[in-house]
Design an enzyme around this catalytic site. Structure first.
Site, PDB file in Angstrom:
ATOM      1  CG  ASP A 101     -41.642  29.381   6.494  1.00  0.00           C
ATOM      2  OD1 ASP A 101     -42.351  30.352   6.814  1.00  0.00           O
ATOM      3  OD2 ASP A 101     -40.557  29.501   5.891  1.00  0.00           O
TER       4      ASP A 101
ATOM      5  CG  ASP B 250     -36.518  28.598   5.098  1.00  0.00           C
ATOM      6  OD1 ASP B 250     -37.645  28.868   5.568  1.00  0.00           O
ATOM      7  OD2 ASP B 250     -35.747  29.467   4.654  1.00  0.00           O
TER       8      ASP B 250
ATOM      9  CG  ASP C 257     -41.524  33.805   1.721  1.00  0.00           C
ATOM     10  OD1 ASP C 257     -42.001  33.599   0.601  1.00  0.00           O
ATOM     11  OD2 ASP C 257     -41.809  34.799   2.415  1.00  0.00           O
TER      12      ASP C 257
END
Length: 346
Positions: free
Chosen positions: A23, A222, A25
């Site tokens: 991922d 995250d 961001d």
């Protein structure tokens, strides 16, 4: 969380895999700032011969623009190493509708370009009677675009969302994401999108794996409800990092469908020597931290004067709480200190 009985060793986590699906961001960058340890860690991953694919729910930029942004931040990246939800949405639309069909694009020029590249005709007005509405994040979106989407959907257009992420991580904290904008349209119509393309749906991960012809991929993210749940739906192992939106307390309290296979503070957890949990019926040990079951709680204690990083304590706590469902208690002063650092009550 691995519950094997392997003791501490020098092998890195990434050495067991041939592809890392990252991922962006909250994992590689936050807003316009690269996450600490990301550049060095990803360089080491590549030095080990492990392939990298960047998989993002954000439909704001083209794959080439994402790669260029990464390079400006010091991260080695090529356009064919980026998978976006805009690509996934355009591919889905091309499968469902004949070439030349009109699609109302509520999102960025990058999303419109992907729709056009798939042989469809982007439009920005409901008056052209589009067969579908595709909605993705763009910071310039406002009421006029959302209103056109509502009218087109009410007139019978299918509704495809690139993702339902309620927030975007940033250096200033979480900001409204595509899911928040989708929610505005949903509140107007009294219903949800017909299809969602991005994580936690497995399609983006599956596309990235096919591109790389990988046999042993690892997902890194995250966000539990997109990255980690998506990995679980795709049947892939995952690593959760704490550089984005998920807190240690949320990680420990995670229900089974959003629990990662591994936990790390940041991307250095891919390449650093890894200590695996050692579990038995009495508890879990990781490095210098021991978690024992009993007395209606799991109790964390330090096993030596310098027990090591708090991430080892968190790894042990996750394994113990996920097994027992018991609350957390501090067994000594060191444990109370690390629990406070992790934002947990001791």
């Amino acid at each position: 969380m691995s519950n094997g009985a392997r003791s501490a060793g020098a092998q890195s986590l990434v050495s067991a895999f041939d592809l890392v699906l990252l991922d962006l961001d909250g994992v590689v960058y936050l807003g316009d700032r690269v996450v600490p340890a990301a550049v060095e860690s990803l360089g080491q991953v590549r030095d080990l011969g492990v392939a990298v694919q960047f998989v993002t729910n954000n439909a704001r930029r083209t794959a080439g623009e994402v790669a260029e942004r990464l390079r400006k931040l010091g991260v080695d990246a090529a356009g064919d190493e980026v998978v976006t939800s805009a690509q996934g949405a355009a591919g889905l639309l091309a499968q469902r509708y004949p070439a030349g069909s009109r699609v109302l694009v509520v999102g960025s020029s990058a999303l419109a370009g992907e729709v056009r590249g798939a042989g469809l005709v982007p439009t920005d007005t409901a008056g052209e009677r589009p067969v579908a509405v595709v909605q993705g994040y763009a910071p310039e979106l406002g009421w006029p675009q959302l209103a056109e989407a509502a009218v087109a959907i009410r007139n019978g257009a299918d509704w495809i969302a690139t993702n339902l992420d309620a927030t975007l991580p940033s250096e200033r904290g979480p900001l409204p994401g595509n899911g928040s904008l989708v929610a505005a349209v949903a509140a107007t119509l009294g219903r949800q999108p017909d299809l969602v393309v991005g994580k936690p749906e497995p399609e983006l991960f599956e596309l990235a794996v096919r591109r790389s012809a990988a046999r042993r991929p690892l997902v890194v993210g995250d966000r539990l409800d997109t990255d980690i749940e998506g990995a679980n739906r795709a049947g892939l192992p995952s690593l959760a990092v704490l550089t984005g939106v998920t807190t240690p307390a949320e990680l420990i309290a995670a229900p089974p469908q959003v629990r990662p296979s591994y936990v790390a503070a940041d991307l250095s957890g891919l390449v650093a020597p890894r200590r695996e949990p050692v579990s038995d019926d009495a508890g879990v040990r990781v490095g210098g931290w021991q978690v024992r079951y009993g007395g209606g709680a799991v109790e964390l204690t330090a096993t030596d004067a310098d027990p090591g990083a708090g991430i080892d304590a968190l790894t042990a706590l996750c394994a113990a709480v996920w097994r027992t469902g018991l609350p957390v208690r501090a067994g000594d002063r060191s444990a109370a200190t690390v629990l406070a650092e992790l934002g947990l009550n001791g």
